[in-house]
Design a protein around this motif. Structure first.
Motif, PDB file in Angstrom:
ATOM      1  N   ALA A   5      20.555  56.238  12.798  1.00 47.83           N
ATOM      2  CA  ALA A   5      20.409  56.842  11.473  1.00 47.83           C
ATOM      3  C   ALA A   5      19.747  55.853  10.515  1.00 47.83           C
ATOM      4  O   ALA A   5      19.955  54.648  10.605  1.00 47.83           O
ATOM      5  N   ALA A   6      18.951  56.402   9.591  1.00 47.06           N
ATOM      6  CA  ALA A   6      18.383  55.620   8.498  1.00 47.06           C
ATOM      7  C   ALA A   6      19.422  55.632   7.376  1.00 47.06           C
ATOM      8  O   ALA A   6      19.703  56.674   6.792  1.00 47.06           O
ATOM      9  N   VAL A   7      19.997  54.480   7.075  1.00 40.13           N
ATOM     10  CA  VAL A   7      21.107  54.368   6.136  1.00 40.13           C
ATOM     11  C   VAL A   7      20.674  53.562   4.922  1.00 40.13           C
ATOM     12  O   VAL A   7      20.176  52.445   5.062  1.00 40.13           O
ATOM     13  N   GLN A   8      20.887  54.131   3.744  1.00 43.13           N
ATOM     14  CA  GLN A   8      20.602  53.388   2.526  1.00 43.13           C
ATOM     15  C   GLN A   8      21.779  52.461   2.258  1.00 43.13           C
ATOM     16  O   GLN A   8      22.913  52.896   2.083  1.00 43.13           O
ATOM     17  N   THR A   9      21.495  51.157   2.233  1.00 46.80           N
ATOM     18  CA  THR A   9      22.551  50.158   2.077  1.00 46.80           C
ATOM     19  C   THR A   9      22.588  49.563   0.672  1.00 46.80           C
ATOM     20  O   THR A   9      23.491  48.806   0.348  1.00 46.80           O
ATOM     21  N   GLY A  10      21.617  49.891  -0.153  1.00 43.13           N
ATOM     22  CA  GLY A  10      21.552  49.393  -1.519  1.00 43.13           C
ATOM     23  C   GLY A  10      20.331  49.969  -2.199  1.00 43.13           C
ATOM     24  O   GLY A  10      19.582  50.760  -1.617  1.00 43.13           O
ATOM     25  N   GLU A  11      20.120  49.560  -3.430  1.00 44.87           N
ATOM     26  CA  GLU A  11      18.968  50.051  -4.193  1.00 44.87           C
ATOM     27  C   GLU A  11      17.666  49.698  -3.473  1.00 44.87           C
ATOM     28  O   GLU A  11      17.414  48.535  -3.168  1.00 44.87           O
ATOM     29  N   ARG A  12      16.894  50.753  -3.125  1.00 44.34           N
ATOM     30  CA  ARG A  12      15.600  50.624  -2.450  1.00 44.34           C
ATOM     31  C   ARG A  12      15.679  49.882  -1.112  1.00 44.34           C
ATOM     32  O   ARG A  12      14.725  49.254  -0.691  1.00 44.34           O
ATOM     33  N   ARG A  13      16.839  49.975  -0.444  1.00 43.31           N
ATOM     34  CA  ARG A  13      17.021  49.333   0.863  1.00 43.31           C
ATOM     35  C   ARG A  13      17.528  50.351   1.874  1.00 43.31           C
ATOM     36  O   ARG A  13      18.583  50.954   1.673  1.00 43.31           O
ATOM     37  N   ILE A  14      16.774  50.515   2.953  1.00 41.72           N
ATOM     38  CA  ILE A  14      17.184  51.412   4.038  1.00 41.72           C
ATOM     39  C   ILE A  14      17.141  50.621   5.339  1.00 41.72           C
ATOM     40  O   ILE A  14      16.169  49.913   5.612  1.00 41.72           O
ATOM     41  N   TYR A  47      17.625  56.740  -4.019  1.00 44.76           N
ATOM     42  CA  TYR A  47      16.914  55.621  -3.403  1.00 44.76           C
ATOM     43  C   TYR A  47      16.645  54.515  -4.424  1.00 44.76           C
ATOM     44  O   TYR A  47      16.765  53.332  -4.135  1.00 44.76           O
ATOM     45  N   ARG A  48      16.319  54.904  -5.647  1.00 48.27           N
ATOM     46  CA  ARG A  48      16.024  53.929  -6.697  1.00 48.27           C
ATOM     47  C   ARG A  48      17.287  53.317  -7.302  1.00 48.27           C
ATOM     48  O   ARG A  48      17.194  52.464  -8.180  1.00 48.27           O
ATOM     49  N   THR A  55      28.950  58.439  -5.907  1.00 50.42           N
ATOM     50  CA  THR A  55      28.331  58.075  -4.638  1.00 50.42           C
ATOM     51  C   THR A  55      28.301  56.556  -4.483  1.00 50.42           C
ATOM     52  O   THR A  55      28.050  55.837  -5.431  1.00 50.42           O
ATOM     53  N   ARG A  56      28.591  56.093  -3.272  1.00 49.93           N
ATOM     54  CA  ARG A  56      28.570  54.659  -2.982  1.00 49.93           C
ATOM     55  C   ARG A  56      27.750  54.397  -1.725  1.00 49.93           C
ATOM     56  O   ARG A  56      27.699  55.229  -0.832  1.00 49.93           O
ATOM     57  N   TYR A  57      27.134  53.230  -1.662  1.00 44.67           N
ATOM     58  CA  TYR A  57      26.455  52.790  -0.437  1.00 44.67           C
ATOM     59  C   TYR A  57      27.516  52.317   0.545  1.00 44.67           C
ATOM     60  O   TYR A  57      28.585  51.885   0.121  1.00 44.67           O
ATOM     61  N   PRO A  58      27.227  52.365   1.824  1.00 45.61           N
ATOM     62  CA  PRO A  58      26.046  52.906   2.504  1.00 45.61           C
ATOM     63  C   PRO A  58      26.116  54.428   2.611  1.00 45.61           C
ATOM     64  O   PRO A  58      27.198  55.004   2.755  1.00 45.61           O
ATOM     65  N   VAL A  59      24.945  55.055   2.544  1.00 46.54           N
ATOM     66  CA  VAL A  59      24.864  56.510   2.566  1.00 46.54           C
ATOM     67  C   VAL A  59      23.609  56.936   3.325  1.00 46.54           C
ATOM     68  O   VAL A  59      22.602  56.215   3.316  1.00 46.54           O
ATOM     69  N   ILE A  60      23.673  58.061   4.001  1.00 48.49           N
ATOM     70  CA  ILE A  60      22.497  58.636   4.667  1.00 48.49           C
ATOM     71  C   ILE A  60      21.906  59.641   3.695  1.00 48.49           C
ATOM     72  O   ILE A  60      22.505  60.682   3.446  1.00 48.49           O
ATOM     73  N   ASP A  61      20.756  59.309   3.123  1.00 49.78           N
ATOM     74  CA  ASP A  61      20.122  60.174   2.131  1.00 49.78           C
ATOM     75  C   ASP A  61      19.711  61.510   2.749  1.00 49.78           C
ATOM     76  O   ASP A  61      19.490  61.614   3.954  1.00 49.78           O
ATOM     77  N   GLY A  62      19.566  62.489   1.890  1.00 51.73           N
ATOM     78  CA  GLY A  62      19.099  63.810   2.314  1.00 51.73           C
ATOM     79  C   GLY A  62      20.248  64.782   2.449  1.00 51.73           C
ATOM     80  O   GLY A  62      21.232  64.494   3.116  1.00 51.73           O
ATOM     81  N   HIS A  63      20.134  65.924   1.791  1.00 50.72           N
ATOM     82  CA  HIS A  63      21.209  66.918   1.847  1.00 50.72           C
ATOM     83  C   HIS A  63      20.655  68.318   2.119  1.00 50.72           C
ATOM     84  O   HIS A  63      21.299  69.299   1.829  1.00 50.72           O
TER      85      HIS A  63
END
Length: 126
Positions: A5-14, A47-48, A55-63
């Motif tokens: 999975a592509a996971v967003q771990t912080g601001e502008r970080r996947i 993402y920005r 909502t908190r990181y880490p998160v998988i973007d897209g719904h």
């Protein structure tokens, strides 16, 4: 079993992560093999780093998710009218069904909702 999975771990970080897939499902649960996941304006904000609604990181973007039912419990299959292999599109909000907004038919405002793409992978089912 595991999934990539592509996971967003912080601001502008996947980051690409390997995540566990549950071995067993409950009677009212299903596992979706995701085929596609749309992104919209709220995902760009997320993402920005403009995360809202707790909502908190880490998160998988897209719904806006579509895929095929990989496994499904018997109660879920009966309730939803689907079976293994069926292609489905998800409603992004999973309400609790018991809070005042849910009981009044306003389930999008559920006090205990899970929103796919806005729920941290640290919160089950992530």
């Amino acid at each position: 079993m595991e999934a990539l999975a592509a996971v967003q771990t912080g601001e502008r970080r996947i980051e690409m992560m390997t995540l566990p897939i549950p071995d067993e499902l409950g009677e009212d649960e299903a596992l979706l093999a995701v085929e596609g996941n749309g992104m919209c304006g709220s995902d760009w904000d997320q993402y920005r780093g403009l995360i809202g609604q707790g909502t908190r990181y880490p998160v998988i973007d897209g719904h806006e998710t579509v895929g095929r039912i990989a496994r499904i419990g018997p109660r879920a299959a009966e309730r939803l009218g689907v079976t293994t292999g069926d292609r489905v599109a998800l409603e992004s909000t999973r309400p609790c069904g018991a809070c005042p907004p849910c009981l009044s038919g306003r389930w999008l405002y559920c006090d205990n909702r899970l929103i796919y793409g806005l729920t941290s992978i640290t919160d089950s089912p992530g």
